[in-house]
Design a protein around this motif. Structure first.
Motif, PDB file in Angstrom:
ATOM      1  N   THR A  91      -1.477 -10.718  10.596  1.00  0.00           N
ATOM      2  CA  THR A  91      -0.269 -10.323   9.877  1.00  0.00           C
ATOM      3  C   THR A  91      -0.137  -8.809   9.923  1.00  0.00           C
ATOM      4  O   THR A  91      -1.137  -8.095   9.916  1.00  0.00           O
ATOM      5  N   THR A 106       2.683 -13.139  11.690  1.00  0.00           N
ATOM      6  CA  THR A 106       3.683 -12.801  10.675  1.00  0.00           C
ATOM      7  C   THR A 106       3.828 -11.298  10.594  1.00  0.00           C
ATOM      8  O   THR A 106       2.837 -10.572  10.667  1.00  0.00           O
ATOM      9  N   ASP A 163       7.888 -13.116  -8.866  1.00  0.00           N
ATOM     10  CA  ASP A 163       8.920 -13.337  -7.862  1.00  0.00           C
ATOM     11  C   ASP A 163       8.362 -14.259  -6.773  1.00  0.00           C
ATOM     12  O   ASP A 163       7.275 -14.025  -6.243  1.00  0.00           O
ATOM     13  N   GLU A 164       9.102 -15.305  -6.439  1.00  0.00           N
ATOM     14  CA  GLU A 164       8.615 -16.304  -5.476  1.00  0.00           C
ATOM     15  C   GLU A 164       8.417 -15.739  -4.076  1.00  0.00           C
ATOM     16  O   GLU A 164       7.440 -16.063  -3.400  1.00  0.00           O
ATOM     17  N   ALA A 165       9.335 -14.904  -3.620  1.00  0.00           N
ATOM     18  CA  ALA A 165       9.212 -14.333  -2.274  1.00  0.00           C
ATOM     19  C   ALA A 165       8.008 -13.400  -2.190  1.00  0.00           C
ATOM     20  O   ALA A 165       7.278 -13.397  -1.191  1.00  0.00           O
ATOM     21  N   ALA A 210       5.305 -13.564  -4.113  1.00  0.00           N
ATOM     22  CA  ALA A 210       4.115 -14.426  -4.201  1.00  0.00           C
ATOM     23  C   ALA A 210       3.820 -15.084  -2.858  1.00  0.00           C
ATOM     24  O   ALA A 210       2.653 -15.186  -2.450  1.00  0.00           O
ATOM     25  N   ALA A 211       4.858 -15.502  -2.151  1.00  0.00           N
ATOM     26  CA  ALA A 211       4.661 -16.113  -0.826  1.00  0.00           C
ATOM     27  C   ALA A 211       4.122 -15.082   0.162  1.00  0.00           C
ATOM     28  O   ALA A 211       3.246 -15.393   0.983  1.00  0.00           O
ATOM     29  N   ALA A 212       4.616 -13.852   0.092  1.00  0.00           N
ATOM     30  CA  ALA A 212       4.125 -12.789   0.978  1.00  0.00           C
ATOM     31  C   ALA A 212       2.661 -12.474   0.685  1.00  0.00           C
ATOM     32  O   ALA A 212       1.854 -12.306   1.607  1.00  0.00           O
ATOM     33  N   LYS A 263       0.459 -14.520  -0.578  1.00  0.00           N
ATOM     34  CA  LYS A 263      -0.328 -15.660  -0.092  1.00  0.00           C
ATOM     35  C   LYS A 263      -0.500 -15.589   1.426  1.00  0.00           C
ATOM     36  O   LYS A 263      -1.589 -15.862   1.949  1.00  0.00           O
ATOM     37  N   THR A 264       0.551 -15.225   2.135  1.00  0.00           N
ATOM     38  CA  THR A 264       0.464 -15.078   3.593  1.00  0.00           C
ATOM     39  C   THR A 264      -0.605 -14.069   3.968  1.00  0.00           C
ATOM     40  O   THR A 264      -1.429 -14.311   4.852  1.00  0.00           O
ATOM     41  N   GLU A 314      -4.174 -15.342   3.290  1.00  0.00           N
ATOM     42  CA  GLU A 314      -4.608 -16.395   4.205  1.00  0.00           C
ATOM     43  C   GLU A 314      -4.778 -15.892   5.640  1.00  0.00           C
ATOM     44  O   GLU A 314      -5.101 -16.669   6.531  1.00  0.00           O
TER      45      GLU A 314
END
Length: 166
Positions: free
Chosen positions: A4, A34, A50-52, A54-56, A58-59, A62
């Motif tokens: 990433t 990514t 914020d969901e976006a 939090a997703a970033a 997590k990316t 991982e």
């Protein structure tokens, strides 16, 4: 290996983004999986939940290897990147992530910034910071022989640190 690039430039689709992609590719032999242009996360960075964002996060968590790229701004990395890094837990937020600090600037005066300013925060968040930071001149980064020399020197270390990781 999952790769990433995190870009903390306030300007979308910046040279910093291009340099981060190029470094990731040269270090790992393939394009990053990514690319997170943090500016796209907008005001969600100013709080938690914020969901976006939090997703970033997590990316990144991982990923096996993450190039953290920032322009030099007021002699350090950007506040935008700091807002993103604040979303990670201290000590464990980047656990098991090989973190590579990259900074671009207009001249050689801040060449130590990646190691003196960005690398310590990545280590504080638990990142594996085995590689030195890389500083490149923003106008000439793509042709700079230092980029290839860095990649040739450190790609085997990245491979060894990520052996067996998805």
């Amino acid at each position: 290996m999952t790769v990433t690039v995190v870009v903390g430039n306030p300007k979308p689709a910046s040279r910093t983004l291009q340099a981060g992609r190029l470094l990731a590719e040269k270090l790992t032999g393939s394009a990053p999986d990514t690319v997170l242009d943090v500016v796209d996360l907008g005001p969600g960075l100013l709080g938690w939940g914020d969901e976006a964002v939090a997703a970033a996060v997590k990316t990144v968590q991982e990923s096996s290897v993450v190039v953290f790229a920032s322009p030099t701004f007021k002699a350090t990395y950007t506040g935008l990147l700091k807002l993103f890094l604040d979303q990670f837990a201290g000590g464990t937020g980047l656990q098991d992530v090989v973190a590579v600090p990259l900074m671009l600037g207009a001249g050689p005066g801040h060449a130590m910034a990646p190691d003196l300013l960005l690398k310590p925060v990545l280590a504080e968040l638990g990142g594996t910071c085995a590689l030195p930071g890389l500083y490149l001149i923003d106008q000439t980064f793509a042709e700079d022989p230092a980029l290839d020399a860095y990649a040739q020197r450190w790609a085997p270390v990245v491979a060894a640190l990520t052996a067996g990781r998805p």
